[in-house]
Design a protein around this motif. Structure first.
Motif, PDB file in Angstrom:
ATOM      1  N   THR A 172      -5.209 -38.635   0.557  1.00  0.00           N
ATOM      2  CA  THR A 172      -6.463 -38.436   1.290  1.00  0.00           C
ATOM      3  C   THR A 172      -6.347 -39.011   2.696  1.00  0.00           C
ATOM      4  OG1 THR A 172      -7.456 -40.527   0.575  1.00  0.00           O
ATOM      5  CG2 THR A 172      -7.780 -38.621  -0.854  1.00  0.00           C
ATOM      6  N   LYS A 174      -8.911 -38.967   6.664  1.00  0.00           N
ATOM      7  CA  LYS A 174     -10.012 -38.424   7.461  1.00  0.00           C
ATOM      8  C   LYS A 174      -9.630 -38.511   8.933  1.00  0.00           C
ATOM      9  CE  LYS A 174     -14.008 -40.608   7.838  1.00  0.00           C
ATOM     10  NZ  LYS A 174     -15.390 -41.076   7.513  1.00  0.00           N
ATOM     11  N   ARG A 189     -13.157 -35.980   5.357  1.00  0.00           N
ATOM     12  CA  ARG A 189     -12.050 -36.443   4.530  1.00  0.00           C
ATOM     13  C   ARG A 189     -11.394 -35.267   3.814  1.00  0.00           C
ATOM     14  NH1 ARG A 189     -13.974 -40.535   0.452  1.00  0.00           N
ATOM     15  NH2 ARG A 189     -14.454 -38.714  -0.849  1.00  0.00           N
TER      16      ARG A 189
END
Length: 363
Positions: A172, A174, A189
């Motif tokens: 992940t 962002k 994200r």
């Protein structure tokens, strides 16, 4: 075979990156594009050796000891007769010195095998670190990246190459203001299927590996970890060996004189213990006395021991057999010849110097 190809062959046998800081192994003088017709193998470059090369028609000399250790500001026949003779006769000169001393199956290992010593450790390991890499990449880019990493030198482990481990998962991130994300949008994200690639590489490839990651990874900011491993180096100065059964030091003296054809040696006797564990360093090993003691050696076989080094060894309980430098390092010639032939250099172009001799005379 060109001179440049010969350099690469020697580098495979004993990588030049192994050489110590004071050393100057590799090309000493020559034309990298010159065709090598005959190679003279020797310990030292002397006027007599150069005359020998000329008489044999050799246009290349491979020596153990470098002729040049320090830069020369000028070369004259009067002040630098050997260099002048070498250059005016257009003889390519290469040296394999401490890189060959440290290399696995190098000079120490060769002499150790002659003496029947079963090596189980180096006397002093090479200081080069083994590093581990973990890098995260989108799944569809993993093959491109791992191929590039292997090409850059990663993945070599013992006698294996292209070793790695891959683990699939989700990553992940962002992207923030000012970024230019390959995947996703600023302020949102993202979750991406990624592969974690793990592999190892030698410290000398560090800058190349980092460059390859940034060049072949699609992300603006690749995520990767690099950290050193605690590992046992195969390359190093000297060796440690254990005999099948303990022997008297006098027996070792007889063996050494007979096998290595040593006309004389010096014994620094510290105690009367039987000999079981032996340290060996060809050439000069006075600086490694403490290493031999720390490795629990009963006997240290080396050369060029100085007076105060001998006194220190006696005080610390280490027996030393001091062999003149020449009589262990002359085996560079048969050792390197054997390995050059194994790698494909024809025997017909390899000549061993017949005039090598110790610079000392005994009266």
């Amino acid at each position: 075979m060109k001179v440049a190809e010969l350099i690469n062959i020697i580098d495979k046998i004993a990588p030049f990156y192994l050489q110590l800081n004071f050393d100057n192994s590799g090309i000493q003088f020559g034309d990298l594009k010159d065709e090598v017709n005959k190679i003279l193998l020797c310990l030292d470059v002397t006027p007599e050796v150069i005359d020998e090369a000329i008489s044999l028609g050799c246009n290349a000399i491979l020596s153990h000891h470098p002729l040049f250790f320090q830069p020369l500001k000028s070369i004259t026949k009067q002040d630098n007769p050997i260099a002048y003779q070498l250059i005016t006769n257009k003889i390519n000169l290469l040296a394999a010195h401490t890189n060959y001393d440290l290399a696995e199956n190098g000079l120490n290992d060769y002499v150790g095998k002659l003496l029947g010593l079963e090596k189980f450790d180096c006397l002093e390991e090479s200081s080069e670190k083994i590093l581990k890499l973990a890098v995260y990449v989108p799944e569809k880019y993993q093959d491109t990246l791992i191929d590039a990493l292997f090409e850059a030198g990663a993945g070599n482990f013992g006698n294996y190459s292209e070793t790695s481990f891959s683990l699939h998962g989700s990553g992940t991130f962002k992207p923030m203001e000012g970024t230019n994300p390959f995947i996703g949008e600023t302020g949102t994200r993202e979750t991406v299927k990624e592969t974690k690639i793990e592999t190892v590489f030698q410290e000398r490839f560090l800058s190349r590996i980092v460059e390859v990651i940034h060049k072949n990874h699609p992300y603006e900011e690749p995520a990767y970890d690099i950290f050193p491993l605690i590992s046992k180096a195969k390359n190093g100065i000297g060796l440690i060996a254990r005999l099948p059964s303990a022997v008297k030091i006098e027996n070792m003296i007889t063996e050494i004189k007979n096998i290595l054809k040593v006309p004389y040696l010096r014994l620094i006797r510290s105690n009367e213990k039987l000999i079981k564990t032996i340290a060996l360093c060809t050439g000069s090993g006075g600086s490694l006395i403490n290493k031999a003691i720390n490795k629990k050696a009963d006997l240290f076989i080396t050369g060029d021991i100085k007076h105060h080094e001998a006194l220190a060894a006696k005080e610390m309980g280490l027996n030393i057999i001091d062999i003149e430098h020449f009589y262990t390092e002359k085996y560079f010639v048969p050792a390197i010849k054997e390995q050059l032939m194994e790698i494909g250099v024809p025997d017909s172009i390899l000549y061993t110097s017949k005039i090598m001799s110790s610079p000392f005379e005994l009266f």
